[in-house]
Design a protein around this motif. Structure first.
Motif, mmCIF file in Angstrom:
data_model
loop_
_atom_site.group_PDB
_atom_site.id
_atom_site.type_symbol
_atom_site.label_atom_id
_atom_site.label_comp_id
_atom_site.label_asym_id
_atom_site.label_seq_id
_atom_site.Cartn_x
_atom_site.Cartn_y
_atom_site.Cartn_z
ATOM 1 N N LEU A 94 -18.549 -86.143 24.991
ATOM 2 C CA LEU A 94 -17.695 -86.953 25.864
ATOM 3 C C LEU A 94 -16.857 -87.935 25.045
ATOM 4 O O LEU A 94 -15.705 -88.217 25.404
ATOM 5 C CB LEU A 94 -18.556 -87.711 26.875
ATOM 6 N N HIS A 103 -12.816 -87.916 25.382
ATOM 7 C CA HIS A 103 -12.111 -89.123 25.808
ATOM 8 C C HIS A 103 -11.261 -89.710 24.688
ATOM 9 O O HIS A 103 -10.203 -90.299 24.951
ATOM 10 C CB HIS A 103 -13.104 -90.158 26.338
ATOM 11 N N ALA A 108 -8.143 -87.619 24.706
ATOM 12 C CA ALA A 108 -7.327 -87.984 25.875
ATOM 13 C C ALA A 108 -6.645 -89.329 25.661
ATOM 14 O O ALA A 108 -5.462 -89.506 25.995
ATOM 15 C CB ALA A 108 -8.202 -88.027 27.127
ATOM 16 N N TYR A 109 -7.378 -90.279 25.081
ATOM 17 C CA TYR A 109 -6.823 -91.611 24.814
ATOM 18 C C TYR A 109 -5.681 -91.545 23.802
ATOM 19 O O TYR A 109 -4.597 -92.110 24.032
ATOM 20 C CB TYR A 109 -7.932 -92.528 24.299
ATOM 21 N N ILE A 160 -10.791 -97.859 27.747
ATOM 22 C CA ILE A 160 -11.259 -96.678 27.020
ATOM 23 C C ILE A 160 -11.997 -96.995 25.721
ATOM 24 O O ILE A 160 -13.029 -96.378 25.442
ATOM 25 C CB ILE A 160 -10.099 -95.689 26.764
ATOM 26 N N LEU A 195 -15.511 -97.697 26.489
ATOM 27 C CA LEU A 195 -16.167 -96.482 26.984
ATOM 28 C C LEU A 195 -16.505 -95.555 25.820
ATOM 29 O O LEU A 195 -17.580 -94.929 25.801
ATOM 30 C CB LEU A 195 -15.266 -95.765 27.995
ATOM 31 N N LEU A 196 -15.627 -95.462 24.844
ATOM 32 C CA LEU A 196 -15.884 -94.640 23.654
ATOM 33 C C LEU A 196 -17.096 -95.159 22.885
ATOM 34 O O LEU A 196 -17.908 -94.372 22.387
ATOM 35 C CB LEU A 196 -14.647 -94.631 22.739
ATOM 36 N N LEU A 254 -12.333 -93.232 36.650
ATOM 37 C CA LEU A 254 -12.146 -92.479 35.407
ATOM 38 C C LEU A 254 -10.847 -91.678 35.464
ATOM 39 O O LEU A 254 -10.109 -91.594 34.475
ATOM 40 C CB LEU A 254 -13.336 -91.546 35.169
ATOM 41 N N THR A 264 -7.996 -94.174 34.996
ATOM 42 C CA THR A 264 -7.858 -94.791 33.674
ATOM 43 C C THR A 264 -7.696 -93.794 32.534
ATOM 44 O O THR A 264 -7.282 -94.183 31.444
ATOM 45 C CB THR A 264 -9.078 -95.685 33.371
ATOM 46 N N VAL A 265 -8.034 -92.536 32.757
ATOM 47 C CA VAL A 265 -7.939 -91.533 31.683
ATOM 48 C C VAL A 265 -6.934 -90.431 32.030
ATOM 49 O O VAL A 265 -5.989 -90.180 31.286
ATOM 50 C CB VAL A 265 -9.324 -90.901 31.379
#
Length: 313
Positions: free
Chosen positions: A28, A32, A35-36, A79, A82-83, A277, A280-281
């Motif tokens: 994940l 992410h 994606a970021y 993000i 979250l990472l 999610l 924001t992503v």
């Protein structure tokens, strides 16, 4: 941001994240992170193309560049933390950092909603009032509208966050979310303070309703005007200038209404997490794709920029 009267015993919060899939943390994290990076790169590319190509120095693209800039900040508030949760499992966040994140997230999100409303107004004037458009939507007006969007976003955000920061937090300190949001934070106050959450709910509902109403009125007039155009080519050309904006509007309003406007219950927090999610992503990642794939002027500007790079080589 934290008031002097705050007698909190909590020094830090724990972001619950996504405990059901935490065992897939590294996978994940990679997804992410990609994606970021793609989202930041895509939005930065839009900003660069718009400011580098004089043909795109129009109000529509000016607003788009500001919106893309805001999107970069919007996802950066959430993000990276979250990472960290996915990679290292470190879920704690300090009291000050939590409220700073909540403020930045809501401020940039609210400003973005206002900007989308302004972009709807811009398309209305361009299509329905073409003769008056250059006079009305001059550079001074564009700067004034952008300033108003961020000023209103700040004013509507600082009230609930400041009010929340002055409450007492004596435990528990686990936020059932992957970032600090006003609703989950209000439920952790001692005693639980539904007034602050209701205030944030009312502000979010009003903000979305005003922006949505502005968009509906603008596009209702746009549709009527387009249908009156004499040729199919003119109708297609007029509609193509706002089709990308409509797609982005649908994504933004859909996720925001699902998160903030529907009645909140504790049992729905997991669903809110998933919708947040997306907001924001996924949405910031799709925005540059939508605007570049569906916009011939951006296509041409990008091709010209690539041609110049090849020539320099």
């Amino acid at each position: 941001m934290v008031g002097e009267g705050n007698s909190t015993a909590v020094q830090e919060f724990t972001l619950e994240g996504f405990p059901a899939v935490q065992h897939l943390g590294k996978v994940l994290f990679l997804l992410h992170l990609l994606a970021y990076l793609a989202s930041v790169t895509g939005n930065s590319l839009i900003i660069t193309i718009i400011w580098a190509d004089r043909r795109l120095h129009t109000p529509m693209y000016f607003f788009l560049s500001i919106f893309s800039f805001g999107e970069c900040g919007f996802i950066t508030t959430v993000i990276p933390k979250l990472l960290t949760i996915f990679l290292s499992g470190r879920q704690t966040i300090s009291f000050a950092a939590c409220f700073t994140q909540a403020f930045a997230f809501i401020f940039l999100g609210a400003s973005g909603v206002f900007l989308m409303g302004v972009m709807s107004l811009d398309r209305y004037l361009a299509i329905c009032k073409p003769l008056h458009y250059p006079t009305i939507m001059n550079i001074r007006m564009c700067v004034l509208l952008v300033t108003a969007c961020f000023s209103l976003g700040f004013l509507l955000t600082v009230i609930p966050v400041l009010k929340l920061s002055q409450l007492s937090f004596c435990g528990p300190n686990v936020i059932p979310h992957f970032f600090c949001d006003v609703g989950p934070l209000a439920r952790l106050s001692c005693p639980e303070n539904p007034t602050t959450e209701r205030l944030a709910y009312n502000i979010a509902s009003s903000l979305l309703f005003i922006s949505f109403l502005m968009t509906v009125i603008a596009y209702s007039n746009i549709v009527v005007t387009i249908l009156r155009l004499p040729s199919a080519y003119e109708r297609q050309r007029a509609f193509s200038t706002c089709s990308s904006h409509l797609v982005v509007l649908s994504l933004m309003y859909g996720s925001c209404i699902f998160i903030y406007v529907k009645p909140k219950r504790r049992s729905r927090l997991d669903t809110n997490r998933e919708a947040a999610l997306v907001n924001t992503v996924v949405t910031p990642l799709l925005n540059p794709v939508i605007y570049t794939l569906r916009n011939k002027q951006v296509h041409q500007a990008l091709r010209d920029a690539l041609s110049r790079v090849k020539l320099h080589k």
